[in-house]
Design a protein around this motif. Sequence first.
Motif, PDB file in Angstrom:
ATOM      1  N   ARG A 182       0.821  -1.221   0.000  1.00 36.04           N
ATOM      2  CA  ARG A 182       0.000   0.000   0.000  1.00 36.04           C
ATOM      3  C   ARG A 182       0.852   1.267   0.000  1.00 36.04           C
ATOM      4  O   ARG A 182       0.606   2.200  -0.751  1.00 36.04           O
ATOM      5  CB  ARG A 182      -0.923  -0.021   1.236  1.00 36.04           C
ATOM      6  CG  ARG A 182      -1.799   1.216   1.387  1.00 36.04           C
ATOM      7  CD  ARG A 182      -2.769   1.371   0.230  1.00 36.04           C
ATOM      8  NE  ARG A 182      -3.579   2.563   0.388  1.00 36.04           N
ATOM      9  CZ  ARG A 182      -3.210   3.792   0.050  1.00 36.04           C
ATOM     10  NH1 ARG A 182      -2.013   3.992  -0.484  1.00 36.04           N
ATOM     11  NH2 ARG A 182      -4.008   4.818   0.222  1.00 36.04           N
ATOM     12  N   TRP A 183       1.851   1.332   0.874  1.00 35.47           N
ATOM     13  CA  TRP A 183       2.736   2.500   0.961  1.00 35.47           C
ATOM     14  C   TRP A 183       4.183   2.033   0.937  1.00 35.47           C
ATOM     15  O   TRP A 183       4.521   1.005   1.546  1.00 35.47           O
ATOM     16  CB  TRP A 183       2.510   3.274   2.264  1.00 35.47           C
ATOM     17  CG  TRP A 183       1.164   3.924   2.411  1.00 35.47           C
ATOM     18  CD1 TRP A 183       0.013   3.337   2.858  1.00 35.47           C
ATOM     19  CD2 TRP A 183       0.824   5.283   2.119  1.00 35.47           C
ATOM     20  NE1 TRP A 183      -1.022   4.248   2.871  1.00 35.47           N
ATOM     21  CE2 TRP A 183      -0.551   5.454   2.430  1.00 35.47           C
ATOM     22  CE3 TRP A 183       1.548   6.379   1.640  1.00 35.47           C
ATOM     23  CZ2 TRP A 183      -1.209   6.671   2.264  1.00 35.47           C
ATOM     24  CZ3 TRP A 183       0.896   7.594   1.485  1.00 35.47           C
ATOM     25  CH2 TRP A 183      -0.468   7.721   1.790  1.00 35.47           C
ATOM     26  N   ASP A 209       2.576   6.802  -2.128  1.00 37.53           N
ATOM     27  CA  ASP A 209       1.238   6.240  -2.004  1.00 37.53           C
ATOM     28  C   ASP A 209       1.036   5.252  -3.143  1.00 37.53           C
ATOM     29  O   ASP A 209       1.009   5.641  -4.311  1.00 37.53           O
ATOM     30  CB  ASP A 209       0.206   7.368  -2.080  1.00 37.53           C
ATOM     31  CG  ASP A 209      -1.220   6.892  -1.851  1.00 37.53           C
ATOM     32  OD1 ASP A 209      -1.501   5.707  -2.120  1.00 37.53           O
ATOM     33  OD2 ASP A 209      -2.057   7.702  -1.427  1.00 37.53           O
ATOM     34  N   SER A 212      -2.369   6.206  -5.330  1.00 37.22           N
ATOM     35  CA  SER A 212      -2.392   7.423  -6.145  1.00 37.22           C
ATOM     36  C   SER A 212      -1.099   7.635  -6.925  1.00 37.22           C
ATOM     37  O   SER A 212      -1.077   8.362  -7.918  1.00 37.22           O
ATOM     38  CB  SER A 212      -2.632   8.644  -5.250  1.00 37.22           C
ATOM     39  OG  SER A 212      -1.508   8.899  -4.423  1.00 37.22           O
TER      40      SER A 212
END
Length: 536
Positions: A182-183, A209, A212
């Motif tokens: 995710r990150w 991120d 995004s």
Amino acid sequence: MSLRTVLTIAGSDSGAGAGIQADLKTIAAHHCYGTSVITAITAQNTLGVQSVEGISPGMVAAQIDSVLDDIGADAIKTGMLFGEETIRAVVRSLEKRYGKAAQGGRDAAKLVLDPVCVSTSGHSLLPLDAVDSLRTELLPWATVVTPNIPEAEFLCGWNKGSIETVDDMKRCAAELAKKGVRWVYLKGGHMPLPKGDNGEKVVVDLLLDGESGEASMEERRFLDVKNTHGTGCTLAAAVASGLAHGKTVADAVSDAGDYVAAAIAASYPVGRGAGPVNHFHSLMPRSLPLPNHHSPTPFTDYLIRASGDAWTRYVNHEFPNSLAAGTAKLEAFLHFIQQDYHFLKQYARSNSLAAYKTEDMALMAGSNLIVDDVIKETEMHVKYCETYGISRDQLQAVPESVTNIAYTRYVLDVSARGDLLDARVVTAPCLIGYGHVGARLLSSTPGVTVNSNPDLNPYWGWIREYGGEWYQGCVKSGIELLEQTLAKSPVSAQRLDELARIFTKATELEIAFWDAAVEAGKKTRDEVMRHEGLPV
């Protein structure tokens, strides 16, 4: 408040600088309750890893189940996982507890993955055949993965040394994110970058991120010290602790980065090799305390205390005392006011250099405000001189005295060669000292003769300006800026001593500056005017 719990799944470090031991210290320092699952035992010290022996995957799974079935975990951190079967045992245990990663399990687990592959000393901590399992099975579980640059290159299959720029870091982080994490928090400690032209280096850490694709970066001063053992473990455990407390990922990694930077700065020698960071730097006795009601400005208090009797001699000097009493010789005051005009020009230049040395807009704005205040202060000096028939052009033409040159060149030299903190500290005695003197004399301190009648004391306006609201506000703002600068740039005890020496030297030069005014008072006005190159 309920007690937050963090589970660390990692190897044991017998030297206690990394692994499970470092994790538990970090978790405790963040006011969480730490539980542990040991995946391997290492024979390890500050010189390196001498031997590694794994714990059976079944025992690893049993430890995880035991902890989660009873105590639970608000966040989980993984470190050294030893082998492929251990990784799969961890994944099966996570699925048993939280379901599939892609179906909400990842969000529930709040897993911080420290992809430990190779120790700092070069010892392999993860077999090559386990890397695929780490990439395909465990990475999708990670809320955050926290590789350093060599680990990121390794996980992406890039050649060693492929990351040479911040743009390379962004590309690598984006590729890691495609593997399902995710990150991505890619740490730049292995690639310190030059900052400015004074030899300073900084570390850039990047947070990407995975959804995004947006990346943000934080910059911290690079500390060239050897006590960095266990920084990766420590940072990941700090991030997990932040997530356990309910922080956003961005806040958790930012706070963790600050924590590790301060832990490095506050480290002390342990063993004969690369020692550990100071995990309890925020909890242990400190040479510089945190701000509190008794000492809201600990850095300023430290500098003044470290200067010893120099500060007392400075702020109680006979020259400002004679101005308050109205007994100062005019020759002394004229010498002082003219030389101070020239000093303030260099002081403004020094603060302009301070603004140049930061990219923090708030700190830059603070320096600019000081320059504006100095310009106002020099105009006060011009008006004083005009009162005594000395024009602005004549004042400008007065040569700097030897004493003034010694002081101003020291200030400019330290500001030019040093970093932002150096520039702040070397100018602090002038700003703060004049504020102390002005406030002391305006309040008619017992034991000091004060003549506050402006008709009888031609120097009372000077006391009123420096003891008044405007200058006292300048002092307050300057001290706040000094404290903020240190807070954003953690320093070691050795560095604190160096800054104290700069502060003390500048204080001694302030004393010499006022001594020169007293000496000038022993001359006639005509002698002073001739010395300063002014018409008699």
